[in-house]
Design a protein around this motif. Structure first.
Motif, PDB file in Angstrom:
ATOM      1  N   VAL A 367       0.857  -1.186   0.000  1.00  0.00           N
ATOM      2  CA  VAL A 367       0.000   0.000   0.000  1.00  0.00           C
ATOM      3  C   VAL A 367       0.895   1.238   0.000  1.00  0.00           C
ATOM      4  CG1 VAL A 367      -1.976   1.084   1.101  1.00  0.00           C
ATOM      5  CG2 VAL A 367      -1.578  -1.363   1.402  1.00  0.00           C
ATOM      6  N   ARG A 395       0.007  -3.763  -6.133  1.00  0.00           N
ATOM      7  CA  ARG A 395       0.141  -2.350  -5.775  1.00  0.00           C
ATOM      8  C   ARG A 395      -1.016  -1.594  -6.420  1.00  0.00           C
ATOM      9  NH1 ARG A 395       5.855  -0.577  -7.611  1.00  0.00           N
ATOM     10  NH2 ARG A 395       5.473  -2.068  -9.296  1.00  0.00           N
ATOM     11  N   GLN A 420     -10.255   4.749   0.327  1.00  0.00           N
ATOM     12  CA  GLN A 420      -9.155   3.945  -0.192  1.00  0.00           C
ATOM     13  C   GLN A 420      -9.362   2.455   0.102  1.00  0.00           C
ATOM     14  OE1 GLN A 420      -8.682   7.059   1.471  1.00  0.00           O
ATOM     15  NE2 GLN A 420      -8.641   7.799  -0.644  1.00  0.00           N
ATOM     16  N   LEU A 424      -9.115  -0.900  -2.402  1.00  0.00           N
ATOM     17  CA  LEU A 424      -8.286  -2.071  -2.095  1.00  0.00           C
ATOM     18  C   LEU A 424      -9.135  -3.342  -2.078  1.00  0.00           C
ATOM     19  CD1 LEU A 424      -6.076  -0.585   0.765  1.00  0.00           C
ATOM     20  CD2 LEU A 424      -5.233  -1.388  -1.449  1.00  0.00           C
ATOM     21  N   LEU A 444      -1.426  -7.141   4.037  1.00  0.00           N
ATOM     22  CA  LEU A 444      -1.191  -5.735   3.719  1.00  0.00           C
ATOM     23  C   LEU A 444       0.165  -5.314   4.269  1.00  0.00           C
ATOM     24  CD1 LEU A 444      -4.681  -4.357   4.750  1.00  0.00           C
ATOM     25  CD2 LEU A 444      -3.782  -4.274   2.423  1.00  0.00           C
ATOM     26  N   GLY A 446       2.402  -1.582   4.388  1.00  0.00           N
ATOM     27  CA  GLY A 446       2.468  -0.183   3.994  1.00  0.00           C
ATOM     28  C   GLY A 446       3.371   0.627   4.899  1.00  0.00           C
ATOM     29  N   GLY A 450       0.560   4.511   3.841  1.00  0.00           N
ATOM     30  CA  GLY A 450       0.273   3.109   3.556  1.00  0.00           C
ATOM     31  C   GLY A 450       0.186   2.276   4.816  1.00  0.00           C
ATOM     32  N   THR A 454      -3.076   0.284   6.241  1.00  0.00           N
ATOM     33  CA  THR A 454      -2.964  -1.109   6.676  1.00  0.00           C
ATOM     34  C   THR A 454      -3.669  -1.326   8.006  1.00  0.00           C
ATOM     35  OG1 THR A 454      -0.892  -1.470   5.476  1.00  0.00           O
ATOM     36  CG2 THR A 454      -1.316  -2.888   7.386  1.00  0.00           C
TER      37      THR A 454
END
Length: 604
Positions: A367, A395, A420, A424, A444, A446, A450, A454
């Motif tokens: 992420v 990604r 977001q 995902l 995940l 990040g 990011g 996560t």
């Protein structure tokens, strides 16, 4: 690229305007970023700085005689130092009577002086150091602001702020008198980029967001703001001047890749610059007219390229210096890109899959940080590492990512972070439906924003994710806001539409700590002691709540700032994370993992 000093930080060397054979750049010194002085005629570089945490900010006066470098601590607070280009071992304080502060920009005057911006909790302070070493305060700007440039005549200064604010750009005299203010709006943001070189009236280059696109604009004291509407781009751009002060070089980020354009503002022409497919991380026209850029693609670490074929110099020990890394090592995998239907429109994602595994596979979603950055067609050692463990790496350029136009970049309709997560989840569902990844083995990983996403996903979507790795994350938005640097708080106010006191429900709804009771997956948390963007204390509090619920977790504490520029530190962190994954994420194998690839560039 040479086998001596190589690029470490994805930024171009800075050339002296009147002596372009002299340059400074950020190079790799024993796995650490340091400032190097480069004599292009001799083809040699010398190390300028040598600090345990590395150095990434430097400037060079127009004559190429004096190197400036920023001596900061882990929190980014420091002072400027100067040394002679030919005597790098002798440095002195550039502003000896000025207290340490955060870097807020630097611009060189034609006579060898410099305008320096230093920022603190009260705002930006501009100070001028003349060629004879006299230091005077020239102006103060309240709130978040940064120095953009000083015009060639040394009379006007451009200051940038929040691009959507009424004072997005302010032009001052060098004595601090306000000459003009250029306003932005949430749907019409404005960024200042720099003054044109050469003589004549000062001409400032800007980028204006308008009707979903982006276009260059110029400002002069007599004519005000002039928009070049004929030269519109559908995705984000930045730009810089050619030495003639008439043409500009435009770098466009588009759909995870980059394009370069030569634009003649007066002649109203636009021409593509021939560059290979991939991502251009930085680009500029050097004083000698060469178009230089930092280029990378999925299998090539960032490297310096130019139209004239410039190469980095060898280090002091020559081309056979020991310890130089092999930059061509990559893992055998299949790379693809997909467009997936999502709640806000098609979502673009880059997918790397091992070639020696049967489908479906365990998957790790890397992420990206930001929130306005994007996953690029660029080399990422984490992709190589994770593919080697048998995982598919995904990604996703979710809403908020740049490179897809302003409507996509500004879409937080479901809430900060929550928007977001929708994207995902959409990409995850698509890959599962296609039989590409396993439903019960998706993780995940990040860093920064990011890492925040996560943690938010682990609490908001616990049924989807089986493991999380959050490096320098935001765990509690309210607590992080109170402890963060002014620039970070400014971004938070922009995202949420106010402070935690003004819109508390928005912060609570977007904060991972709100959902910590729903987390089921093992979590690795990495914090840095000097991090002022994502402070460590709220993350430590989040970890204690996980411990109270007996959720498997591990906290890694590093002596670093938000960005750690020591490759050895990254190597150690990658090894720790992989061991954690092997314990808690079924399907990750150990053998063959090229952890040394983490030395190729800083993560994050």
């Amino acid at each position: 690229m040479s086998r001596g000093f190589r690029l470490f930080y994805p930024a171009l060397p800075v050339l002296a305007e009147h002596a372009p054979h002299r340059a400074v750049y950020v190079g790799d010194v024993d796995g650490r970023c340091e400032i190097l002085a480069w004599d292009r005629r001799a083809g040699r570089a010398r190390q300028i700085t040598d600090r345990p945490t590395g150095t990434i900010r430097a400037a060079l006066d127009p004559g190429g005689n004096t190197v400036w470098w920023f001596d900061d601590d882990l929190a980014g607070v420091g002072t400027w130092r100067i040394c002679d280009f030919d005597r790098p071992d002798r440095s002195v304080a550039a502003l000896p009577t000025v207290d340490p502060a955060r870097h807020g920009g630097i611009a060189m005057a034609a006579d060898g002086g410099a305008m320096v911006g230093l920022s603190g909790d009260d705002g930006l302070v501009l100070r001028m150091r003349t060629a004879d070493g006299q230091v005077t305060e020239r102006a103060r700007v309240a709130g978040y602001a940064y120095l953009v440039d000083l015009d060639p005549a040394g009379r006007l200064v451009a200051v940038g702020a929040d691009a959507s604010a009424a004072t997005a750009v302010t032009v001052l005299t060098v004595d601090g008198a306000r000459v003009a203010e250029i306003a932005g709006r949430p749907d019409r943001r404005v960024w200042a980029l720099g003054f044109a070189p050469g003589g004549g009236p000062a001409r400032l280059l800007l980028v204006v967001e308008d009707r979903g696109g982006y276009l260059p604009a110029t400002w002069t004291e007599r004519g005000g703001l002039v928009r070049h509407d004929w030269c519109r781009f559908d995705t984000e751009i930045t730009a810089g001047w050619f030495p003639d002060g008439r043409r500009i070089l435009v770098r466009q980020d588009r759909h995870a890749r980059s394009l370069l354009h030569e634009v003649d503002l007066d002649g109203q022409t636009r021409t593509m610059v021939d560059t290979p497919p991939g991502s251009i991380l930085d680009a500029a026209v050097w004083p000698d007219g060469d178009v230089a850029y930092i280029w990378s693609d999925s299998v090539t670490p960032p490297q310096l390229r130019s139209v004239r074929g410039v190469e980095l110099p060898y280090g002091p020990t020559g081309p056979d210096a020991p310890g130089a890394p092999d930059e061509s090592v990559t893992t055998d995998c299949h790379r693809d890109e997909i467009w997936v239907p999502g709640p806000g429109g098609p979502v673009h994602a880059l997918v790397a899959t091992p070639t020696d595994r049967e489908r479906p596979r365990p998957a790790v979603f890397l992420v990206h940080g930001g929130p306005f950055q994007h996953a690029r067609d660029a080399y990422d050692p984490l992709v190589e590492i994770l593919v080697s463990t048998g995982c598919t790496v995904v990604r996703v350029n979710y809403r908020g990512s740049s490179g897809y136009g302003s409507a996509w970049r500004n879409d937080f309709g479901a809430g900060v972070g929550l928007t977001q997560l929708e994207d995902l989840a959409a990409v995850r569902a698509h890959l599962i439906a296609q039989g590409a990844i396993e439903d019960r083995r998706t993780a995940l990983w990040g860093t920064s924003w990011g890492g925040y996403l996560t943690l938010l996903a682990l609490g908001r979507q616990p049924e989807l994710w089986r493991l999380g790795v959050a490096i320098s994350p935001v765990a509690d938005y309210v607590a992080a806001f109170e402890a963060a640097a002014p620039a970070v708080r400014e971004l938070d106010v922009l995202l949420f539409g106010g402070t935690p006191e003004q819109v508390p429900e928005r912060y609570a709804r977007a904060s991972p700590i709100t959902y910590v009771e729903q987390v089921r997956a093992p979590v690795l948390l990495a914090v840095s002691t000097g991090d002022v963007r994502c402070p460590p204390a709220p993350v430590e509090a989040y970890a204690r709540l996980l411990a109270a619920r007996r959720i498997p977790h591990q906290v890694v504490r590093r002596q670093a700032g938000h960005e750690d520029f020591d490759a050895h530190s990254h190597l150690a962190l990658m090894q720790t994370v992989l061991l954690f994954m092997q314990r808690h994420f079924d399907g990750v194998r150990e053998e063959g993992t090229p952890v040394a690839l983490a030395m190729a560039r800083p993560a994050g």
